[in-house]
Design a protein around this motif. Structure first.
Motif, PDB file in Angstrom:
ATOM      1  N   THR A 195      34.030 -17.000 -23.065  1.00 34.76           N
ATOM      2  CA  THR A 195      33.206 -16.543 -24.182  1.00 34.76           C
ATOM      3  C   THR A 195      33.294 -15.038 -24.359  1.00 34.76           C
ATOM      4  O   THR A 195      32.672 -14.493 -25.256  1.00 34.76           O
ATOM      5  CB  THR A 195      31.730 -16.921 -23.955  1.00 34.76           C
ATOM      6  N   GLY A 196      33.999 -14.346 -23.506  1.00 32.45           N
ATOM      7  CA  GLY A 196      34.135 -12.908 -23.690  1.00 32.45           C
ATOM      8  C   GLY A 196      34.882 -12.291 -22.538  1.00 32.45           C
ATOM      9  O   GLY A 196      35.299 -12.961 -21.600  1.00 32.45           O
ATOM     10  N   ALA A 234      33.564  -9.489 -21.027  1.00 36.54           N
ATOM     11  CA  ALA A 234      32.638  -8.558 -20.397  1.00 36.54           C
ATOM     12  C   ALA A 234      32.532  -8.775 -18.889  1.00 36.54           C
ATOM     13  O   ALA A 234      32.271  -7.852 -18.147  1.00 36.54           O
ATOM     14  CB  ALA A 234      31.265  -8.685 -21.037  1.00 36.54           C
ATOM     15  N   THR A 258      27.675 -12.500 -14.954  1.00 37.94           N
ATOM     16  CA  THR A 258      27.211 -13.876 -14.965  1.00 37.94           C
ATOM     17  C   THR A 258      27.068 -14.460 -16.356  1.00 37.94           C
ATOM     18  O   THR A 258      26.892 -15.665 -16.497  1.00 37.94           O
ATOM     19  CB  THR A 258      25.846 -13.972 -14.269  1.00 37.94           C
ATOM     20  N   GLY A 259      27.128 -13.626 -17.387  1.00 38.87           N
ATOM     21  CA  GLY A 259      26.918 -14.130 -18.742  1.00 38.87           C
ATOM     22  C   GLY A 259      28.198 -14.527 -19.442  1.00 38.87           C
ATOM     23  O   GLY A 259      28.169 -14.856 -20.624  1.00 38.87           O
ATOM     24  N   PRO A 288      23.524  -8.030 -13.116  1.00 37.98           N
ATOM     25  CA  PRO A 288      24.441  -8.831 -13.942  1.00 37.98           C
ATOM     26  C   PRO A 288      25.603  -9.428 -13.140  1.00 37.98           C
ATOM     27  O   PRO A 288      26.363 -10.230 -13.663  1.00 37.98           O
ATOM     28  CB  PRO A 288      24.977  -7.828 -14.974  1.00 37.98           C
ATOM     29  N   ARG A 325      17.104  -9.999 -23.040  1.00 36.54           N
ATOM     30  CA  ARG A 325      18.539 -10.083 -23.255  1.00 36.54           C
ATOM     31  C   ARG A 325      19.309 -10.014 -21.932  1.00 36.54           C
ATOM     32  O   ARG A 325      20.145 -10.862 -21.645  1.00 36.54           O
ATOM     33  CB  ARG A 325      18.931  -8.841 -24.053  1.00 36.54           C
ATOM     34  N   PHE A 354      21.400 -13.060 -19.887  1.00 36.89           N
ATOM     35  CA  PHE A 354      22.790 -12.914 -19.470  1.00 36.89           C
ATOM     36  C   PHE A 354      22.930 -13.294 -17.994  1.00 36.89           C
ATOM     37  O   PHE A 354      23.906 -13.898 -17.586  1.00 36.89           O
ATOM     38  CB  PHE A 354      23.205 -11.457 -19.688  1.00 36.89           C
ATOM     39  N   GLU A 355      21.925 -12.908 -17.211  1.00 33.85           N
ATOM     40  CA  GLU A 355      22.026 -13.105 -15.765  1.00 33.85           C
ATOM     41  C   GLU A 355      21.876 -14.566 -15.359  1.00 33.85           C
ATOM     42  O   GLU A 355      22.601 -15.052 -14.496  1.00 33.85           O
ATOM     43  CB  GLU A 355      20.969 -12.238 -15.058  1.00 33.85           C
ATOM     44  N   GLU A 386      18.611 -16.258 -30.604  1.00 37.77           N
ATOM     45  CA  GLU A 386      19.512 -17.316 -31.049  1.00 37.77           C
ATOM     46  C   GLU A 386      19.950 -17.056 -32.491  1.00 37.77           C
ATOM     47  O   GLU A 386      21.108 -17.243 -32.844  1.00 37.77           O
ATOM     48  CB  GLU A 386      18.842 -18.684 -30.942  1.00 37.77           C
ATOM     49  N   GLU A 387      19.008 -16.569 -33.294  1.00 37.63           N
ATOM     50  CA  GLU A 387      19.377 -16.227 -34.668  1.00 37.63           C
ATOM     51  C   GLU A 387      20.411 -15.119 -34.704  1.00 37.63           C
ATOM     52  O   GLU A 387      21.257 -15.061 -35.577  1.00 37.63           O
ATOM     53  CB  GLU A 387      18.136 -15.765 -35.447  1.00 37.63           C
ATOM     54  N   GLU A 388      20.313 -14.233 -33.753  1.00 34.33           N
ATOM     55  CA  GLU A 388      21.301 -13.155 -33.654  1.00 34.33           C
ATOM     56  C   GLU A 388      22.632 -13.671 -33.134  1.00 34.33           C
ATOM     57  O   GLU A 388      23.617 -12.955 -33.129  1.00 34.33           O
ATOM     58  CB  GLU A 388      20.818 -12.088 -32.665  1.00 34.33           C
ATOM     59  N   HIS A 399      22.170 -19.525 -26.960  1.00 36.94           N
ATOM     60  CA  HIS A 399      22.331 -20.850 -27.549  1.00 36.94           C
ATOM     61  C   HIS A 399      21.420 -21.807 -26.801  1.00 36.94           C
ATOM     62  O   HIS A 399      21.454 -21.864 -25.571  1.00 36.94           O
ATOM     63  CB  HIS A 399      23.793 -21.280 -27.416  1.00 36.94           C
ATOM     64  N   HIS A 401      21.370 -20.516 -23.149  1.00 37.76           N
ATOM     65  CA  HIS A 401      22.571 -19.948 -22.529  1.00 37.76           C
ATOM     66  C   HIS A 401      23.027 -18.705 -23.277  1.00 37.76           C
ATOM     67  O   HIS A 401      22.987 -18.666 -24.503  1.00 37.76           O
ATOM     68  CB  HIS A 401      23.720 -20.965 -22.556  1.00 37.76           C
ATOM     69  N   TRP A 402      23.476 -17.730 -22.514  1.00 36.80           N
ATOM     70  CA  TRP A 402      24.067 -16.526 -23.119  1.00 36.80           C
ATOM     71  C   TRP A 402      25.422 -16.906 -23.684  1.00 36.80           C
ATOM     72  O   TRP A 402      26.196 -17.601 -23.037  1.00 36.80           O
ATOM     73  CB  TRP A 402      24.250 -15.454 -22.055  1.00 36.80           C
ATOM     74  N   MET A 403      25.724 -16.479 -24.918  1.00 40.07           N
ATOM     75  CA  MET A 403      27.049 -16.837 -25.428  1.00 40.07           C
ATOM     76  C   MET A 403      27.739 -15.710 -26.173  1.00 40.07           C
ATOM     77  O   MET A 403      28.790 -15.907 -26.765  1.00 40.07           O
ATOM     78  CB  MET A 403      26.977 -18.100 -26.276  1.00 40.07           C
ATOM     79  N   ALA A 404      27.197 -14.519 -26.107  1.00 43.02           N
ATOM     80  CA  ALA A 404      27.854 -13.426 -26.820  1.00 43.02           C
ATOM     81  C   ALA A 404      28.899 -12.771 -25.924  1.00 43.02           C
ATOM     82  O   ALA A 404      28.819 -12.842 -24.706  1.00 43.02           O
ATOM     83  CB  ALA A 404      26.823 -12.386 -27.234  1.00 43.02           C
ATOM     84  N   ASP A 405      29.875 -12.149 -26.584  1.00 40.50           N
ATOM     85  CA  ASP A 405      30.888 -11.419 -25.830  1.00 40.50           C
ATOM     86  C   ASP A 405      30.383  -9.995 -25.628  1.00 40.50           C
ATOM     87  O   ASP A 405      30.857  -9.060 -26.254  1.00 40.50           O
ATOM     88  CB  ASP A 405      32.214 -11.406 -26.598  1.00 40.50           C
ATOM     89  N   SER A 406      29.385  -9.836 -24.796  1.00 41.89           N
ATOM     90  CA  SER A 406      28.873  -8.492 -24.559  1.00 41.89           C
ATOM     91  C   SER A 406      28.193  -8.466 -23.201  1.00 41.89           C
ATOM     92  O   SER A 406      27.957  -9.493 -22.591  1.00 41.89           O
ATOM     93  CB  SER A 406      27.872  -8.096 -25.637  1.00 41.89           C
ATOM     94  N   TYR A 407      27.906  -7.262 -22.772  1.00 42.80           N
ATOM     95  CA  TYR A 407      27.315  -7.036 -21.458  1.00 42.80           C
ATOM     96  C   TYR A 407      26.053  -6.232 -21.733  1.00 42.80           C
ATOM     97  O   TYR A 407      26.092  -5.001 -21.800  1.00 42.80           O
ATOM     98  CB  TYR A 407      28.332  -6.240 -20.638  1.00 42.80           C
TER      99      TYR A 407
END
Lengths: 411, 814
Positions: free
Chosen positions: A118-119, A121, A124-125, B191, B462, B466-467, B489-491, B495, B502-508
């Protein structure tokens, strides 16, 4: 004011460039997502319908629904299959042991690994939602892909993968040491399972690729290696940066539009790993390629103490400009007390006019062999090359004196 | 010196009286005090003598691991102070504790003892958090020495941005004690918690030193980092005991409780012996009475330091900036180190020096080879430097807690000591030295945090998502978690599936959350002098408009830079070095509208309330103010977008009738309000342990009809926001002036609660500040800069401000 509105307001006021979505001013960026949200088919929410959808997708991918949320797709490539210029069968006689310490590596013990996530980065995410594995079974390359249709299938994926991990002896990846494997280890941890990689060797092909080609190529991505080295060009490949987007769109909408392309992308990655491992090993074993920096390979072998291999490698380069690498090798031999090998190299280099080699020979004959006459010959030749160099003159004087004491006739 | 003790450990711990020369030194300090008292009686505004106190001792606890027992004895420690024993008992009982005892009272042993004992006997792991890297490294050095003394084999490592990549794995898997800072925990450890699985599974103690630094925004973030830490610990099945330690503040238990969200046992009685302490508050003499200008604190400090050194007393001088450290060092070296053949007697110590350099200075101090050290706050905490006789503070450190911490560097154990706080011309400094009772009384400083501040909380939701995926029904902070996750989730960053988010964005996300600020849109300040391109500072979004407008003089470590260009969208300010002899002060027009009133108190004529406000701030221009004289030497225009903010505020209102009867005209009433606001702002910062920019001030009417500011001519002038002619406005029946102090962060960080609680004290102390100021018509130390010609106009802004403050005073005090 409800929480959502309060947040949006505060975020805008505190300088967030991307004010979060709220009713009065939906920002452009997430508009598409919001539409998808609104039009998302109800079926993705209910377990039964999701199962139907997954069955349908499994069929479309030529795979099977292995567990809730997990599709397994197996594919087979005969080793006669040409991936680019060469057949995959080249891996059977490739000197894989030359690529890294810890060999030799039996082709049947290799496990090719590549994930789609999914990325990038890390941490754990980041979720590997597709795990691609490959191994050589008899005359075939078998590719197994484990694909998540939702987060809930991950436990099954990790368990399923254990079987192949446990049967393997060496992992093969492209940048897997830094990315794929730590990520998989994290996922096993999160599922309270022990990561199964501990006993395995690991050939990360990124490093030999860089060593060989970083001078000649603009970058050392797998795609570049395929095109410039393997002679393999993908058509209609899904660009890597769209892979996470494809999966999250699928998750939100339930429409698997780009999913077959994601699987194909990953499958080619696995096949390329097999071909690349084979071809790199052949280069390490003495084959040549116009872009390859083979001296760098010799240096690496010297650095890891495999001097005979380095010598064979340099031998195989024939007339290429490898003087420097030979010097490094000879020095290493000398350091380890293998004077015969060192001498052989220096004599060859001296014959080609290397002053450094002549000086080494002079020292060797003076101090090790006590053959003052030969030492003097080399020293005189050096003085001819570099007249006035004080240390050569000193050596000459000393050698004459030593020779006299040893009863040699003065020349 | 009779004993040059090798390290803090031995020094801070219970020992027999060992200072053979204590009596003599006491005499010396006494003589010095007599001398300066007879010479400068007028400059001493307050004096306090803290009598010596004998130590309260306790035995080593039964069951203490014999190896540890041995190590302590090898370090010369044969018994504990009572608070160390008290801490041991509570911690071993599984209670989280907060330890508040003075500098050099052996605080670190309170937690090192149980941590080392458990590491030895049960392989328990501990996490130490210090606000800065330097402190963390000192701490590890200290543990290692005890370790060595007893061959304990406990492995303590620092883990921070400087830890090399190949060492990190060893720290994670082998560290018994890992020493780090909150930022690293937030961005580097949590993280990646799976890599720390072993560590978290066995984590038994979390030690949080310097707790008083976790207040305001930083503290609110910290509370959320601890929420995340506890969440991760639960995942690994551990439930660590927390040990906080803090300098003296009014509410340590409350702060610890707010940070942890759980009960914490306070330990407040120090058992460490203390020598006699003499404390003087010192105000430099007035050299221009009209403008209220005083001699510089620097000149006073150098004079006092010279006296001390000539009396043979070891002296430490604290300055508030690195530049000032260098200046003072030069002055002192000119006097004492002019002969290069002799070993130096004076040394500087500050951040930015190499660690080895600092260690050398520390060692020389401990061994008594240096007579005077000039330092920034870098020497305030933890670091052992042996015994000193005199501590001089060049300027008020900003908080009373910090002041006591610095003063604590002189007079360890049984030695008599002198501390002098020399005030600068800053209003806070002036307030402190003119109100000795305020400073010398019990600590009035309350450290507050607001962990549920929505933006901060959201940032950490947030990071936490992620963790580890959140589960339905889980709680995190005081706001409904489901709503927050729904928002995410709207952002598209989480999900919802099954019962999990669950975290699903490609970011840290941790990388975009700074624990030291609220907004993510920080500005960078780029030095372009001589074609360079170097980032020299970062500025919060919220203070950018007030500090880095084009033309602004921006200070980094007391060095002036001029802002040449501000790229608002790109969040960049380009600056060049300058030699300006002035600084700049933005003129802002702030319009406040009360949206909601939460609470209210007061009499018919005057009232005070707290509530939610909407604020629009326009920064129209800036003043150039010359150093030292504080005269206005020019103006500049600023064109920046208006800033809007919802926040909370406290406001004071005087009813029209009362105002009209007190003032001859409304213009002077307005001047009075502006002066009063300036003084109240200063006092409010002091009482709430806030920085000046944490709190904003404004004067207006409650409905945003008009709002006042200090106009370029120095007079208060209302600016109408509704288009009503100003004259007409001033003629209206309803002239209900309102004075606002607001929380200067979007959404507020809980400051207004505190200010409302302190409302009477703020007015009262502001009145004291202004009335006791020695200036005639007002000065930067009380009601803000005024124009030199003010009294010729037959008007006293100071008198007007006092009149307003009298009106605002609660009736029982009036």
């Amino acid at each position: 004011m409800d929480l959502k509105r309060r947040l949006s307001l505060l975020r805008t006021q505190s300088g967030h460039a991307d004010g979060a979505p709220h009713a009065s001013s939906p920002p452009q960026a997430s508009f598409k997502a919001r539409i998808e949200q609104l039009t998302r088919p109800e079926s993705t929410r209910t377990g039964r319908a999701a199962c139907d959808r997954d069955l349908e997708l499994a069929q479309r991918l030529n795979g099977r629904l292995l567990a809730a949320g997990l599709i397994e797709v197996d594919a087979v490539f005969p080793l006669a299959h040409a991936h680019g210029h060469r057949p995959l069968a080249r891996i059977l006689d490739a000197p894989l042991g030359t690529l890294a310490a810890g060999g030799p590596f039996d082709p049947e013990g290799l496990l090719l690994v590549d994930t789609e996530t999914t990325g990038l980065a890390g941490g754990t995410g980041t979720l590997p939602f597709l795990l691609g594995l490959g191994r050589i079974e008899r005359q075939e390359l078998r590719v197994r892909q484990l694909f998540l249709t939702r987060f809930g299938g991950e436990g099954a994926l990790l368990t399923r993968a254990l079987e192949w991990f446990q049967a393997a002896r060496t992992l093969v990846s492209f940048n897997g040491k830094c990315f794929d494997l730590p990520l998989l280890a994290t996922r096993y941890q999160l599922h309270r399972m022990r990561p199964p990689f501990q006993p395995l060797g690991h050939l990360d092909l990124l490093h030999p690729t860089r060593r060989l080609f970083s001078k000649a190529w603009p970058d050392c991505r797998l795609r570049t290696a395929e095109e410039r080295f393997l002679g393999f060009t993908r058509t209609d490949d899904l660009p890597g940066h769209l892979v996470p987007v494809a999966w999250s769109a699928f998750l939100r909408t339930g429409v698997p539009q780009s999913i077959p392309a994601v699987l194909e992308h990953n499958r080619w990655d696995i096949v390329s790993l097999a071909a690349l491992a084979a071809e790199l090993a052949h280069l390490y074993g003495g084959a040549t390629h116009p872009d390859a920096d083979l001296v760098a390979v010799a240096r690496q072998k010297i650095a890891s103490g495999r001097l005979r291999e380095a010598e064979e490698h340099l031998d195989a380069q024939g007339g290429r400009l490898t003087t420097q690498a030979w010097e490094v090798l000879a020095n290493e031999y000398r350091r380890q007390g293998e004077h015969v090998q060192a001498m052989a190299i220096w004599e060859r280099l001296a014959a080609h006019g290397s002053n450094a080699a002549m000086e080494h020979l002079a020292k060797y004959h003076e101090h090790v062999r006590k053959d003052y006459a030969r030492a003097l010959d080399y020293t005189r030749a050096l003085i001819e090359q570099a007249p006035g160099e004080a240390r050569h003159c000193r050596r000459q004087a000393r050698l004459i004196a030593k020779g006299r004491r040893a009863g040699l006739p003065p020349k | 010196m009779a004993h040059a003790t090798p390290r803090a450990f031995a020094d801070e711990s219970a020992r027999g009286p060992d200072d053979a020369d204590a009596f003599d030194k006491g005499q010396d300090v006494g003589r010095l005090i007599e001398r300066i008292r007879s010479k400068y009686a007028q400059r001493i505004t307050g004096e306090l003598v803290i009598p010596p106190r004998p130590g309260q001792f306790a035995r080593f606890p039964a069951g203490l691991d014999p190896r540890l027992d041995h190590a302590l004895r090898a370090r010369g420690i044969h018994q504990l102070y009572s608070h160390q024993r008290q801490a041991w008992d509570a911690i071993m009982d599984g209670q989280s504790v907060v330890i508040v005892t003075p500098t050099a009272s052996g605080k670190t042993l309170c937690y090192n003892l149980p941590v080392l004992h458990q590491a030895l006997t049960t392989q328990a792991k501990a996490l130490y958090l210090f606000p800065t890297k330097a402190l963390a490294q000192d701490q590890v050095a200290e543990i290692l020495e005890l370790n060595q003394a007893g061959s304990l084999g406990v492995r303590a490592y620092t883990f921070d941005g400087d830890t090399p990549g190949d060492a990190r794995k060893a720290v994670r898997t082998h560290g018994d004690i890992v020493v780090t800072n909150p930022d690293m925990l937030h961005q580097g450890i949590l993280p990646h918690h799976t890599k720390w699985a072993q560590f978290f599974e066995n984590l038994k103690y979390v030690v949080i030193d310097e707790m008083h630094t976790y207040r305001g925004v930083f503290g609110s973030h910290m509370a959320n980092v601890l929420r995340r830490l506890n969440r991760i610990c639960r995942f690994y099945g551990s439930a660590p005991v927390f040990v906080f330690s803090s300098a003296t503040i009014a509410n340590p238990g409350e702060l610890a409780h707010a940070l942890l969200g759980d009960a914490v046992t306070p330990i407040l009685e120090s058992g460490a012996p203390q020598g006699k302490k003499h404390l003087l508050l010192w105000n430099p003499p007035v050299i221009n009475a009209d403008l209220g200008i005083r001699a510089s604190s620097r000149s006073q400090v150098t004079r006092l330091a010279r006296f001390a050194l000539k009396s043979g007393l070891k002296t430490i001088v604290f300055a508030n900036s690195r530049l000032m450290v260098e200046v003072l060092t030069k002055y002192m070296k000119d006097v004492f180190d002019h002969d290069p053949r002799r070993p130096a007697r004076v040394s500087a110590y500050r951040g930015g020096y190499l660690p080895t350099e600092r260690r050398t200075t520390e060692k020389s101090l401990r061994e008594g080879r240096i007579d005077c050290v000039i330092a920034t706050s870098a020497l305030e905490l933890g670091v052992d430097i042996g015994s000193l006789d005199v501590c001089l503070l060049n300027g008020y450190p900003g908080t009373i807690a910090g002041t006591w911490q610095r003063l604590g560097r002189a007079g360890r154990r049984h030695r008599a000591a002198l501390g002098v706080l020399v005030a600068s011309s800053d209003p806070l400094d002036q307030f402190i030295v003119r109100n000795p009772s305020f400073f010398l009384g019990a600590s009035p400083e309350h450290a507050r945090i607001s962990p549920d501040q929505l933006l901060i909380l959201m940032d950490h939701v947030r990071c936490a998502a992620f963790e580890l995926p959140f589960q339905d029904g889980e709680r995190f902070g005081g706001e409904p978690l489901g709503d927050m996750l729904g928002y995410l989730e709207e952002e598209g960053v989480v999900h919802h599936e099954g019962a999990h988010w669950h975290w699903m964005a490609d970011s840290y996300p941790a990388n975009t959350v700074s624990l030291r600020s609220i907004a993510e849109g920080n500005f960078v300040v780029i030095d372009t002098t001589d074609g360079k391109k170097e980032v020299i500072a970062e500025v919060d979004y919220s203070s950018a408009a007030m500090t880095i407008y084009e033309g602004a003089i921006y200070m980094v470590q007391a060095q002036p830079w001029q802002v040449e260009r501000l790229d608002w969208e790109g969040r960049k300010a380009f600056v060049t070095r300058t030699q300006a002899d002035y600084y700049t002060d933005a003129i802002d027009y702030t319009k406040l509208k009360i949206l909601d009133e939460f609470e209210h108190s007061g009499e018919p004529t005057t009232s005070c309330a707290r509530g939610e406000v909407h604020l629009v701030r326009r920064i129209a221009g800036y003043k150039k103010i010359r150093y030292y004289t504080h005269e206005n030497v020019g103006y500049g225009q600023i064109s920046l977008p208006d800033q809007e903010m919802h926040t909370s505020a406290v406001w004071w209102r005087v009813m029209p009738a009362a105002l009209d009867s007190a003032f001859a005209n409304r213009w002077s009433a307005l001047d009075g309000f502006l002066g009063a606001a300036y003084a109240m702002h200063s006092v409010a910062c002091l009482l709430s342990m806030s920085e000046r920019h944490d709190i904003g001030r404004a004067v207006g009417d409650s409905q945003a009809g008009w709002f006042a500011t200090v106009a370029p001519d120095g007079r208060g002038s209302p600016a109408s926001s509704t288009g009503v002619a100003l004259d007409e406005l001033m003629q209206r029946d309803q002239f209900s002036a309102t004075l606002f102090l607001y929380d200067n962060y979007p959404g507020g960080v809980g400051l207004s609660d505190q200010l409302y609680e302190l409302r009477d004290e703020i007015v009262e102390q502001a009145h004291v500040l202004v009335s006791r100021c020695e200036c005639r018509e007002g000065c930067p130390a009380c009601i803000g800069p005024i124009l030199a010609g003010e009294q010729q106009r037959g008007f006293s802004p100071k008198a007007a401000a006092l009149k307003v403050l009298s009106l605002l005073r609660p009736p029982h005090d009036a």
